[in-house]
Design a protein around this motif. Structure first.
Motif: not given
Length: 194
Positions: A134-136, A173-179, A182-188
């Motif tokens: 991720l970048a700004e 743990d499920k919430a952290v996995e969901a994050l 989400a971070l792995t597939h972040w819409p750039r």
């Protein structure tokens, strides 16, 4: 005689203890004066007012929180760093409810720039998120997602807001996995310097 031992650091440390015991909103100058066995006026040579005390407490607690997070994420990246970060955040919020509440107040921007703890918080948080590519402006958006998720979860958990007996840790743990997903597939979005 009690007055001679007063310092800003002792007052802030006592305010942190009091905030955890009685709630952040009850960590007042009067309550601290009673704790030290002095008159309220004795504290004013060390802190300007209640707002100054609360700001100092917020910076103190923020430093404690980021120290815990930094130790947890050291040598980790990606999912492991995120889980360690989240776990350290949650444990601090639950173990130190008054101090944690202090970290949620709005602090004057001029104080943020001069705070090593707050700069370190940004460095560690952004560093962890950069491992996701991720970048700004996406970094800022991701920080907001993490903070709102962690804070919301901790606020609900600390007040018994989840109610029923199902495993709160498993939900966390499920919430952290969901994050992580989400971070792995972040819409750039467009980069800040585009």
């Amino acid at each position: 005689m009690a007055r001679a031992g007063l310092t800003v650091d002792r007052i802030v440390a006592a305010a942190a203890e009091l905030a955890d015991e009685a709630g952040f909103e009850n960590a007042s100058l009067s309550a601290l004066a009673r704790r030290f066995g002095v008159k309220d006026a004795s504290l004013y040579s060390h802190v300007r007012n209640l707002n100054d005390l609360r700001t100092r407490l917020a910076l103190h607690a923020g430093g404690e929180l980021i120290d815990r997070i930094a130790a947890a994420v050291a040598g980790r990246a990606g999912r492991d760093a995120l889980a360690a970060f989240a776990g350290a955040y949650r444990s601090y919020a639950l173990e130190h409810p008054g101090r944690y509440a202090a970290t949620q107040i709005r602090i004057d921007q001029s104080l943020i720039a001069g705070s090593p703890a707050l700069r370190r918080t940004a460095e560690i948080t952004y560093g962890m998120l950069r491992a996701y590519g991720l970048a700004e402006p996406d970094l800022t958006d991701a920080v907001r997602l993490l903070r709102s998720t962690f804070h919301g979860y901790c606020a609900l958990e600390s007040t018994g807001g989840f109610g029923a007996p199902p495993d709160v840790q498993a939900s966390w743990d499920k919430a952290v996995e969901a994050l992580h997903i989400a971070l792995t597939h972040w819409p750039r979005g467009p980069k800040a310097d585009d």
